[in-house]
Write an enzyme that holds these catalytic residues in place. Sequence first.
Site, PDB file in Angstrom:
ATOM      1  N   GLY A 269     -22.784 -45.837 -49.452  1.00 37.66           N
ATOM      2  CA  GLY A 269     -21.547 -45.842 -48.682  1.00 37.66           C
ATOM      3  C   GLY A 269     -21.758 -45.542 -47.217  1.00 37.66           C
ATOM      4  N   VAL A 271     -20.493 -42.992 -45.358  1.00 44.89           N
ATOM      5  CA  VAL A 271     -20.768 -41.599 -45.000  1.00 44.89           C
ATOM      6  C   VAL A 271     -22.220 -41.230 -45.296  1.00 44.89           C
ATOM      7  CG1 VAL A 271     -20.134 -39.194 -45.356  1.00 44.89           C
ATOM      8  CG2 VAL A 271     -18.345 -40.940 -45.258  1.00 44.89           C
ATOM      9  N   GLU A 292     -31.567 -44.160 -56.023  1.00 42.58           N
ATOM     10  CA  GLU A 292     -31.187 -45.405 -56.699  1.00 42.58           C
ATOM     11  C   GLU A 292     -31.334 -46.616 -55.792  1.00 42.58           C
ATOM     12  OE1 GLU A 292     -27.528 -44.146 -59.614  1.00 42.58           O
ATOM     13  OE2 GLU A 292     -27.083 -44.737 -57.552  1.00 42.58           O
ATOM     14  N   ASN A 382     -14.655 -47.195 -59.491  1.00 43.66           N
ATOM     15  CA  ASN A 382     -15.887 -47.933 -59.754  1.00 43.66           C
ATOM     16  C   ASN A 382     -16.559 -47.409 -61.022  1.00 43.66           C
ATOM     17  OD1 ASN A 382     -15.644 -49.395 -57.265  1.00 43.66           O
ATOM     18  ND2 ASN A 382     -16.379 -47.573 -56.213  1.00 43.66           N
ATOM     19  N   LYS A 406      -6.345 -42.472 -46.985  1.00 42.68           N
ATOM     20  CA  LYS A 406      -5.089 -43.228 -46.869  1.00 42.68           C
ATOM     21  C   LYS A 406      -4.181 -42.635 -45.795  1.00 42.68           C
ATOM     22  CE  LYS A 406      -6.179 -46.045 -50.227  1.00 42.68           C
ATOM     23  NZ  LYS A 406      -6.523 -47.463 -49.950  1.00 42.68           N
TER      24      LYS A 406
END
Length: 507
Positions: A269, A271, A292, A382, A406
């Site tokens: 991601g 961040v 990973e 996810n 949001k």
Amino acid sequence: MSDRIASEKLRSKVMSADEAAQFVNAGDKVGMSGFTGAGYPKALPTAIANRAKEAHAAGSEYAIDLFTGASTAPDCDGVLAEADAVRFRMPYASDPIMRNKINEGKMGYSDIHLSHSGQYVENGFFGKLNVAIVEAVRITEEGHIVPSSSVGNNVEYLAAAEKIIIEVNSWQSLDLEGMHDIWNMPKLPNRIAIPISNAGDRIGKSYIEIDTDKVVAVVETNTPDRNAPFKPVDEVSQKIAGNFLDFLEGEVAAGRLSYDGYVMQSGVGNVPNAVMAGLLDSKFENIQAYTEVIQDGMVDLIDAGKMTVASATSFSLSPEYAEKMNNEAARYRESIILRPQQISNHPEVIRRVGLIATNGLIEADIYGNVNSTNVSGSRVMNGIGGSGDFTRNAYISSFITPSEAKGGAISAIVPFASHIDHTEHDVMVVISEYGYADLRGLAPRERVSKMIALAHPDYRPLLEEYYARATSGDNKFMQTPHDLATAFDFHRNLAKNGSMKSQDQLV
């Protein structure tokens, strides 16, 4: 015909994707390559989706059970979901069309620790695997498969499947050969130890051995991986990265870490990528990764001489960096190792190398329980991916998050997590743009003030009010105090008003 297919036996199996899709029948259990948008089949998913559309138009049922390494891409998960060609999905799904089908109850989904998933399939927990569809850089003279930009569960799916379809993708660099380290997990019981002591240890082969008699089709493609670009680093991400580095500095000062001994794992991601950007200007040298995925930030660290080795199962690169990796794979394979995910995510090795794990979250509660998967407890985003593999077994487990989402409607810190993937027993450190909460060695009530300090200032009074109610005289039990009548008010407010804030705050 591509010279990447060196096996005479398998050259005779070359056909179109539409022809190969005829080997995939309704109800089949299908294992595909692919992990975080890398190394997935490019042609077969569309061909299978077209078969499904034709069958549905004729009034017939057609859907498969789909197993992968992790997420794939719109031209894999997306086209299959749009065609209603998937009945069941495992172990991870991030495509928005597929996510909607799952949340609408139109598709079954089993969210599984990535380190478990290959073993589940190989040992028949879901029944017999009918087909494995795997992308390759090339096929050797002996019929071995050289994987492409991910390994994932390829080894297990190829071993378990009754039929094998290979996509040979000439877009993938031939120089990826030699980057992979394929070591097969021994059969149960009484397995030997995985012989990895350091992140850079190579223990296997550069190819996957298969039973060539099971190969029913070989399909040639020339199509890039479809990874999304990372967003530019914003102020919040920079602050989170700074707080993470402050935490690492504190570990050095305490004698628990050295500037020359940082072994990292990072979730995917924007961040986490910002955190790696922060490491570029840090005092840390000779960084190793046992993780990973290889992200843009790790490539930058390798280029800067800050990272000496990165071990993973896949790439998760922006389009620009994927092209760079293709062009310079011969150089990067000196520093990068791609392993099967049953090895990259194995608890035994994670514990042995002593890494610091860093993953994202949806929400954390005031006692340190973390929800990584489900918004308001019911709507899956996810999946847990590999975060559980690393969190439970890391030397230090950390979670990084912006304090709100949001536009302030959602707080990342809540009174009681609406779904719990990582319990308080495994979560050691939580970091937001407002600082970090080191929860190690603290009783539950000692964690509360540290967790509330990570929340956005708009939400801190609500969290303090909740804790005051939970510890009021009406509650006799003080180990982990909760007021069950109002524990999910944040989530109820969100469902009712579109914001976790109280009605008074919204007026």
